[in-house]
Design a protein around this motif. Structure first.
Motif, PDB file in Angstrom:
ATOM      1  N   PRO A   1      -2.272 -10.337  -2.261  1.00  0.00           N
ATOM      2  CA  PRO A   1      -3.578 -10.091  -2.888  1.00  0.00           C
ATOM      3  C   PRO A   1      -3.513  -8.959  -3.922  1.00  0.00           C
ATOM      4  N   ASP A   2      -3.941  -9.267  -5.141  1.00  0.00           N
ATOM      5  CA  ASP A   2      -4.041  -8.254  -6.202  1.00  0.00           C
ATOM      6  C   ASP A   2      -2.721  -7.517  -6.431  1.00  0.00           C
ATOM      7  N   VAL A   3      -1.611  -8.221  -6.357  1.00  0.00           N
ATOM      8  CA  VAL A   3      -0.316  -7.572  -6.548  1.00  0.00           C
ATOM      9  C   VAL A   3      -0.198  -7.082  -7.986  1.00  0.00           C
TER      10      VAL A   3
ATOM     11  N   ARG B   1       4.603  -6.883   3.293  1.00  0.00           N
ATOM     12  CA  ARG B   1       3.167  -7.065   3.156  1.00  0.00           C
ATOM     13  C   ARG B   1       2.324  -6.008   3.867  1.00  0.00           C
TER      14      ARG B   1
ATOM     15  N   ARG C   1       2.407  -2.715  -5.713  1.00  0.00           N
ATOM     16  CA  ARG C   1       1.401  -2.490  -4.678  1.00  0.00           C
ATOM     17  C   ARG C   1       0.441  -3.680  -4.671  1.00  0.00           C
ATOM     18  N   TRP C   2      -0.253  -3.837  -3.549  1.00  0.00           N
ATOM     19  CA  TRP C   2      -1.181  -4.953  -3.384  1.00  0.00           C
ATOM     20  C   TRP C   2      -2.234  -4.550  -2.339  1.00  0.00           C
ATOM     21  N   ARG C   3      -3.256  -5.370  -2.246  1.00  0.00           N
ATOM     22  CA  ARG C   3      -4.334  -5.085  -1.303  1.00  0.00           C
ATOM     23  C   ARG C   3      -3.948  -5.577   0.082  1.00  0.00           C
ATOM     24  N   VAL C   4      -4.145  -4.740   1.084  1.00  0.00           N
ATOM     25  CA  VAL C   4      -3.826  -5.098   2.475  1.00  0.00           C
ATOM     26  C   VAL C   4      -5.078  -5.627   3.159  1.00  0.00           C
TER      27      VAL C   4
ATOM     28  N   GLY D   1       1.474  -2.539   2.041  1.00  0.00           N
ATOM     29  CA  GLY D   1       0.641  -2.450   0.853  1.00  0.00           C
ATOM     30  C   GLY D   1       1.391  -2.039  -0.402  1.00  0.00           C
ATOM     31  N   SER D   2       2.668  -1.741  -0.268  1.00  0.00           N
ATOM     32  CA  SER D   2       3.496  -1.393  -1.430  1.00  0.00           C
ATOM     33  C   SER D   2       4.954  -1.591  -1.045  1.00  0.00           C
TER      34      SER D   2
END
Length: 364
Positions: free
Chosen positions: A337-339, A113, A361-364, A116-117
């Motif tokens: 979030p937003d994965v 997590r 990737r996702w939002r951190v 972010g990726s």
């Protein structure tokens, strides 16, 4: 029709579709045997262990790990498989492994997590499948060690398939697995509950459960994540999504049998001793069973008619556990979030199909 190993490995579905329509039981020189691509014929072959057997000297796994439920038919198969079956019933799987699977999947995703990726196959799918196999077998060793054993044994099986003798590394890994299994049986575990089999038979079956529990489950998880994250807004039931992913791209694309007698199959004369390869990937996209078969449809009413876990007496013993692992990973991923998928990915492989990498990737 020109059916090559390259086509079957990289993009098999157009070839399988043509075969299914024109020659659903086709002699494929590149495979050295018959390829079955129609759903009803696949079921027929897999449900008939008398006419189409796994018990053949060419079955290389048995030459490395010894006879097991994977390489025996009839009464011998039932004797090897029967003692393990109760532990893999749905209620037993939930009570024994649900907490471990959920916690381990969540922990692996949580470790990614902050970055972010991450790459799902090597950071989550593979480590989870190895950890669950170690937990199921009760092995008191680091999962990384179990993976090394597994890799060496698989390399040995592939070498035997290619005509080479069993490698020393494979033999050593199997010996260490045997020591671990025998120690486990003394301490009390699932393997300690198995009755009616000799120690060497328990070890052989533990090895084939390791094969099924690592390679195919890793692929199943990775394929399902690829499918679900390609259309996340459409998924409202993870169980349905997993079944449809299994149908669309089964991690184990083929299973092999050997004809025990001459038989006519869809107009083709299969001779005694011939290799008969069932294309699970082909059967799972049979338009006679599945409407619009090349589409990922999470609302497909009959997705569970897929053959991803094989069929008949050799249907996958731990199918419900593999489903549980896949759902646990998907649930954890969808909590990011937003994965989304970070790079294009495509399943490949002749026998086992999965993306070599699946970057997210996702939002951190």
């Amino acid at each position: 029709m020109d059916v090559t190993i390259e086509k079957l490995t990289n993009d098999p579905h157009p070839v399988l579709a043509r075969l299914r329509q024109e020659a659903p039981v086709a002699w494929v020189p590149a495979l050295g045997g018959w390829l079955v691509t129609r759903h009803d014929l696949a079921v027929r072959v897999m449900r008939d262990p008398v006419g189409f057997t796994v018990d053949d000297p060419r079955f290389s796994t048995a030459r490395v790990v010894g006879p097991s439920m994977l390489s025996l038919d009839g009464n011998d198969h039932a004797r090897h498989r029967g003692p393990f079956a109760p532990a893999f019933r749905p209620a037993e799987v939930r009570s024994r492994f649900a907490d471990f699977v959920s916690a381990t999947a969540g922990d692996l995703v949580d470790r990614m997590r902050p970055a972010g990726s991450g790459e799902l196959r090597r950071q989550v799918a593979g480590p989870l499948s190895v950890a669950v196999v170690a937990e199921v077998l009760g092995l008191q060793v680091d999962p990384a060690v179990v993976l090394k054993w597994y890799d060496a044994i698989v390399d040995a099986v592939q070498g035997v398939t290619a005509g080479r003798p069993v490698s020393q590394a494979g033999a050593d890994a199997f010996a260490r697995l045997a020591d671990g299994v025998r120690s486990t049986r003394r301490t009390g575990s699932l393997l300690g509950e198995v009755a009616g089999l000799r120690d060497n038979e328990v070890v052989s079956n533990a090895a084939v459960m390791m094969f099924g529990g690592i390679e195919t489950t890793e692929g199943m998880i990775t394929n399902a994540a690829l499918h679900v994250l390609s259309c996340p807004d459409e998924v409202d039931d993870l169980a349905d999504a997993v079944e449809e992913s299994l149908r669309l791209e089964p991690a184990a694309a083929v299973v092999d049998r050997y004809a025990t007698q001459d038989v006519e199959l869809a107009g083709s004369l299969v001779q005694q001793g011939d290799l008969v390869t069932v294309s699970i990937a082909g059967a799972n996209r049979d338009p006679a069973v599945f409407a619009d078969p090349d589409t990922f449809d999470v609302h497909r009413p009959n997705a569970r008619q897929h053959l991803a876990f094989a069929h008949g007496p050799h249907a996958c013993l731990a199918a419900d556990l593999a489903r549980m692992e896949t759902r646990a990973v998907l649930k954890a991923l969808l909590g990011l979030p937003d994965v989304m998928i970070a790079q294009p990915a495509q399943p490949v492989g002749l026998v086992f199909r999965k993306p070599p990498e699946l970057w997210l990737r996702w939002r951190v």
